[in-house]
Motif scaffolding. Structure first.
Motif, short mmCIF file in Angstrom:
data_model
loop_
_atom_site.label_atom_id
_atom_site.label_comp_id
_atom_site.label_asym_id
_atom_site.label_seq_id
_atom_site.Cartn_x
_atom_site.Cartn_y
_atom_site.Cartn_z
N PHE A 1 0.85 -1.19 0.00
CA PHE A 1 0.00 0.00 0.00
C PHE A 1 0.88 1.23 0.00
O PHE A 1 2.09 1.13 0.22
N SER A 2 0.29 2.38 -0.28
CA SER A 2 1.10 3.59 -0.40
C SER A 2 0.48 4.74 0.38
O SER A 2 -0.74 4.86 0.47
N ARG A 3 1.34 5.57 0.94
CA ARG A 3 0.89 6.66 1.81
C ARG A 3 1.79 7.89 1.65
O ARG A 3 2.95 7.78 1.26
N LEU B 1 -2.94 -5.04 10.80
CA LEU B 1 -3.42 -3.67 10.60
C LEU B 1 -2.70 -2.66 11.50
O LEU B 1 -2.68 -1.47 11.20
N GLU C 1 -3.61 1.03 10.52
CA GLU C 1 -5.04 0.97 10.26
C GLU C 1 -5.79 0.48 11.49
O GLU C 1 -6.98 0.20 11.43
N GLU C 2 -5.10 0.32 12.62
CA GLU C 2 -5.75 -0.14 13.84
C GLU C 2 -4.99 0.42 15.02
O GLU C 2 -3.76 0.51 14.97
N THR D 1 -7.02 1.54 1.24
CA THR D 1 -6.06 1.86 2.29
C THR D 1 -4.95 2.78 1.76
O THR D 1 -4.22 3.39 2.51
N ARG E 1 -10.12 1.11 9.85
CA ARG E 1 -9.45 1.32 8.56
C ARG E 1 -9.85 2.64 7.91
O ARG E 1 -10.96 3.12 8.10
N ARG E 2 -8.94 3.17 7.09
CA ARG E 2 -9.21 4.42 6.38
C ARG E 2 -10.38 4.27 5.41
O ARG E 2 -11.15 5.20 5.18
N ASP E 3 -10.46 3.07 4.78
CA ASP E 3 -11.51 2.85 3.78
C ASP E 3 -12.75 2.22 4.40
O ASP E 3 -13.42 1.40 3.78
#
Lengths: 616, 395
Positions: free
Chosen positions: A42-44, A80, A85-86, B203, B223-225
């Motif tokens: 994934f990318s950020r 996550l 993401e968590e 994400t 989660r973002r999504d």
């Protein structure tokens, strides 16, 4: 060199990965993976945030100069939490326990309540944009009177795969960070202290081993220099060299400044000049590709930008590092031109266009946009102004290059980069918990014990005590294996095999034990160990390897067996003389299970029978 | 051991002290000695320069993690910023539009109430009448979908009304707040003409999805999504960082509707999820409610033992709407006996309306329909895209 006279002051920070079952803030294993095994990406983007005090950290600001997109590799051993993401799980108690053990080994004082903080890091190595870290204890003592200031429990950052790509397997592995006081005054002292702390850490038996699992950062300054933090010294042998080279760099920067002042050098702070048009027909690949080329005249800098300040590093390298923060590849300066496809004619044109006279140096940067070129030339100006200022050695975080020289990374971070990790509750360390922390035997003490108890030579014993095969050694002794046999195999045999390219890691510890037992039981010759290991590393089981190779009996051992058999049949041999050879041949071959060449058995039998029967 | 530091607060009977290194530690308060008092820090007032040539958007802030910072008192993240602070934190927004900022509330979205929805609807309508090219509502994510649905019913708008928030707190460098806000502003200046939620599509930091305000649901805790369109595809996307907006043919276009405000709501409504073994007494507690939405099982069922109580509620005047806890698909109470019995008891099928959306719609319908019969009809009609007449989309 008289380092004390130079006012060398150094301190170190040691980062050691802990070998816990789970990561610091999630329940993933602390397993390192091959990047080819990644199962997702994934990318950020990351952006600096304002601390609760209303400031943006200066180191974070520097990283923000280029807006970069980071890519991350995920694995079936990441979750996550690593993906940001968590929310994090509570602080890993096993890791805290190891940290407290280490703290107690250095006679430190624990904090009553541990608070997890967020340390702003926006170079991409942390998906969240911060590293979670907690101060656990203060005020430790080193044997030579040195002082340890703090021990912190931190999460490991993600491993950079390449450029802006990071691997998440390493992110979140617990680390202890041990910070000494600036109490060292020679390069050798720094190496010694780092070595000692490493030994104490390994004594816990709870730290990870291997390259990259321990990293030293060194803080160095000399009188009238400045504090510089050098990150990521992975090999202990290099640490003293890094210190020596930093002292050299600071001295050279100071003398360059003196020279600049003498020459009345100056830098125009207003900014660069657009010289793109001068290079419209250039043969230089870099300049040809550039959308914008900016230049600046550094008055009185000629010869000094190209002067070496450390092996393979010049003042120009420092300017280049600063400029790279804007995303450019580097800089060109007239101390090194014509070169890189830039012709003497172009240099002359540039100098004349910029009204540069002989004592001046002109620096150019090639940017992909007006903004990038302006940003980069601004950085060059900043660095040049520092070079001729009252404090020509800037306070910086630097990274170690392969040989021990260093490159600029970012300014030293301030306290503004720390704010509370509100998703993790504080942890109380009460008197009971602290009192219950047990201190393990130091490796040095263990080595002395081995030396005394098993007659193993002292240096050898220390190597053994520090080896990651120490638990195997202790197990073997418990099982009645001769300590010297085990020690020799662990320290010498495997090292030789490794140098031969054998993948030692593929040999299970049980195979070591099985092999030693086979040797002691006479089922395999001591000399056969390397071949047996080679075979196991190649994929055989121990039993297969033994069956295949088993020159199980050495000549010495065969002689012993023969003598024993003859002694048991003394009368028979006395009676038959050489005529006993045939019948005894069968007995011996049965004993050695046919794994010895018959001619050798026959030869030995003949000799031994002759010795007993007097050649009858 | 003597350490100097700044006293931050007392929490759980421990004094939180910030050391010079930036680390906090907890120590017993009795072990602290006052050396001196810190000078009070006056927060900097952000200066915002706007570009008059750009369209004007109104940002109505209600709180939530798109606009939060650390509270030194508790050490936790709370909503404190006003809309002006958002512009300071996310400078790209200035390239997209001019902003009028309306600080309506600073609440965490779990504390949202129907009266605040009404205030929000009025504030938004005021801005539309005032000529805003689009509206951005910053909102906590927990109940954002409820609010988006409520505004969908209360406000007829010719311009986009975009709800936006963040799943990862705005105090972290990795927060989704900036990208979501930038995408929301792009959507609010686009050709869209309805209420939408604009949040991360995946994400990755590469695109936001534009969800219809009545078909969107928060489907993940962190989660973002997390936000997903259910029973339909998103009505558009905003790419990042290019800010390119793409709308589906299905999306309502700018200028399609005349502005109107219907801000009445009947808060005497409830949503209850049926579960196996549910006691009839639980339902009896809703006696006197004007409306009740049931999230039933499967095609829209409760156990047969509950039917007499439901009938009694309906007979006493409660309008009961059946939806499904499956989230995907429409209810049909004509397949099994239980369903037919529920219909006989007076229950209305909610089609494929999401349970939470059905609740908000029921509040609005009961306050705006002239009579019960009209209310029943409105509950079965699709008013603002909350239900579909054809199931074209599977899971």
């Amino acid at each position: 060199m008289d380092y004390k006279a130079l006012g060398l002051v150094a301190g170190i920070e040691i980062h050691q990965q802990l070998d816990t079952k789970e990561k610091l803030f999630c329940h993933c294993p602390t397993a390192l993976r091959e990047t080819a095994e990644h199962n997702g990406e994934f990318s950020r983007y990351l952006r600096a945030t304002v601390s609760e005090m209303g400031e943006i950290d200066r180191a974070a600001k520097e990283e923000m100069k280029s807006n970069r997109m980071f890519r991350y590799y995920t694995y079936d051993t990441t979750c996550l939490v690593e993906n940001d993401e968590e929310p994090p799980a509570p602080l890993n108690d096993e890791a805290l326990a190891v940290c407290l053990t280490i703290a107690k080994m250095f006679s430190m004082t624990p904090v009553p309540q541990v608070h997890t903080m967020r340390k702003l890091v926006i170079d991409g190595s942390n998906t969240s944009g911060f590293q979670r870290t907690a101060l656990v204890a203060f005020n430790g003592a080193l044997p030579d009177g040195g002082q340890i200031e703090t021990i912190c429990l931190e999460e490991e950052a993600a491993q950079r795969v390449k450029d802006e790509v990071f691997s998440l397997d390493r992110l979140g592995i617990p680390l202890v960070e041990i910070t000494t006081a600036p109490c060292m005054h020679t390069p050798e002292e720094v190496e010694q202290v780092a070595g000692y702390i490493g030994m104490v850490l390994r004594s816990t038996g709870k730290v990870k081993r291997g390259l990259g699992t321990i990293r030293q950062d060194v803080n160095i300054s000399i009188a009238s220099g400045a504090r510089v933090e050098i990150k990521g010294v992975q090999e202990l042998d290099l640490i003293a060299e890094v210190v020596r080279r930093e002292v050299q760099r600071q001295q050279n920067l100071l003398s360059i400044r003196d020279e600049l002042v003498k020459r009345g050098a100056s830098v125009d702070a207003a900014g660069g000049t657009d010289v793109t048009a001068l290079f419209k027909d250039t043969k230089s690949a870099v300049l040809k590709k550039a959308k914008k080329i900016h230049a600046i005249v550094l008055k009185g800098f000629a010869g000094l930008v190209g002067r070496e300040i450390q092996p393979e590093r010049r003042l120009g390298s420092e300017m280049s590092d600063y400029a790279k923060k804007c995303g450019v590849g580097g800089i060109f300066h007239t101390d090194e031109l014509p070169a890189y496809g830039v012709t003497a004619e172009e240099v002359a044109q540039l100098r004349s266009h910029m009204h540069a006279v002989e004592p001046d140096c002109v620096v150019i940067v090639a940017g992909a946009s007006e903004k990038q070129a302006a940003c980069a030339i601004g950085q060059v100006i900043t660095r040049a102004m520092i070079a001729c200022s009252d404090r020509p050695v800037p306070e910086e975080t630097r990274k170690m290059l392969e040989t021990g020289s260093t490159a600029y990374m970012r300014p030293l971070p301030g306290a503004a980069r720390m704010y509370p990790e509100t998703d993790v509750l504080p942890v109380l360390i009460d008197d009971n918990r602290w009192a219950g922390v047990e201190i393990p035997e130091l490796l040095t003490a263990r080595a002395e014990r081995f030396s005394a108890e098993y007659g193993i030579e002292k240096n050898y014993a220390l190597q053994l005590a520090s080896s990651d095969k120490l638990p195997l050694f202790e197990q073997s002794v418990k099982e009645g294996i001769r300590p010297k046999l085990a020690a020799f195999t662990i320290l010498s045999t495997t090292t030789e095999l490794r140098r031969d390219g054998v993948d030692i890691a593929k040999i299970p510890e049980q195979a070591y034990l099985d092999t030693w037992h086979a040797v002691q039981d006479g089922k395999a010759a001591k000399e056969a160990i390397p071949e047996i290991f080679r075979s196991i590393a190649g994929g055989s089981t121990f039993t297969e390897a033994l069956a295949k190779l088993a020159p199980s009996v050495s000549r010495d051992e065969l002689e012993t067996i023969v003598r024993k058999i003859i002694a048991e049949r003394k009368d028979f041999v006395a009676q038959k003389g050489m005529g006993a050879l045939g019948p005894l041949m069968g007995v011996v071959m049965k004993e050695v299970r046919g794994s010895v060449d018959g001619r050798v058995v026959s030869e030995i039998l003949r000799k031994e029978i002759a010795a007993v029967s007097g050649g009858k | 051991m003597d350490k100097k530091g700044v006293y931050i607060t007392e929490r759980d009977r421990m004094a939180v002290i910030k050391l010079d290194s930036g680390y906090n530690i907890g120590v017993p308060p009795v072990s602290c000695t006052l050396i001196s008092r810190a000078a009070p820090v006056t927060p900097q007032q952000p200066q915002i320069v706007q570009d008059d040539k750009l369209p004007t958007l109104a940002i109505v802030s209600t709180g939530g993690t798109i606009a939060s910072r650390i509270d030194y008192r508790t050490g936790s993240v709370t909503s404190q910023f006003n809309a002006a602070d958002i512009l300071t934190a996310i400078p790209e927004l200035k390239e997209i539009a001019n902003y009028r900022t309306i600080p309506l509330a600073t609440i965490l979205s779990e504390n949202m109430t129907p009266p605040i929805w009404q205030e929000l609807a009025r504030a938004i309508f005021h801005e539309i009448k005032g000529g805003a090219r689009g509206i951005i509502v910053t909102h906590g994510t927990d109940t954002m979908a409820y609010s988006a649905a409520a505004i969908s019913f209360m406000v007829d708008s010719p311009v986009p009304i975009v709800f936006v928030g963040s799943q990862r707190s705005a105090d972290r460098p990795s927060s989704d707040n900036a990208m979501n806000a930038v995408c929301a502003a792009a959507a609010a200046t686009s050709d869209l003409g309805e209420v939408a939620v604009v949040m991360h599509g995946t994400t990755n930091d590469d695109a936001c999805a534009i969800h219809r305000g009545t078909r969107v649901r928060k489907m993940h805790t962190s989660r973002r999504d997390a936000f997903r369109s259910l029973g339909t595809e998103p009505i558009g996307t905003v790419e990042y960082p290019s800010r390119k907006v793409t709308l589906t043919p299905d999306a309502v276009r700018r200028g399609t509707r005349e502005p109107a405000l219907h801000d009445a709501l009947d808060p005497h409504c409830a949503l209850v999820q049926f579960f196996p073994g549910m006691s009839a007494n639980l339902l009896k507690a809703y006696d006197g409610y004007h409306g009740l939405v049931i999230a039933g099982t499967g095609l829209g069922h409760t156990s047969t033992t509950l039917i007499p109580v439901l009938k009694q509620l309906a007979d006493n005047g409660t309008l009961i709407v059946m939806t499904s806890q499956c989230m995907h698909g429409r209810v049909c109470d004509r397949v099994y006996d239980t369903g037919r019995d529920l219909l006989d008891a007076g229950i209305i099928e909610g089609g494929d309306t999401l349970p939470e959306v059905a609740l908000v719609k029921l509040m609005w319908v009961l306050a705006n329909a002239p009579d019960r019969k009209t209310a029943v009809g409105m509950m079965q009609d699709c008013l603002k895209g909350e239900c579909t007449r054809r199931s074209t989309h599977g899971l």
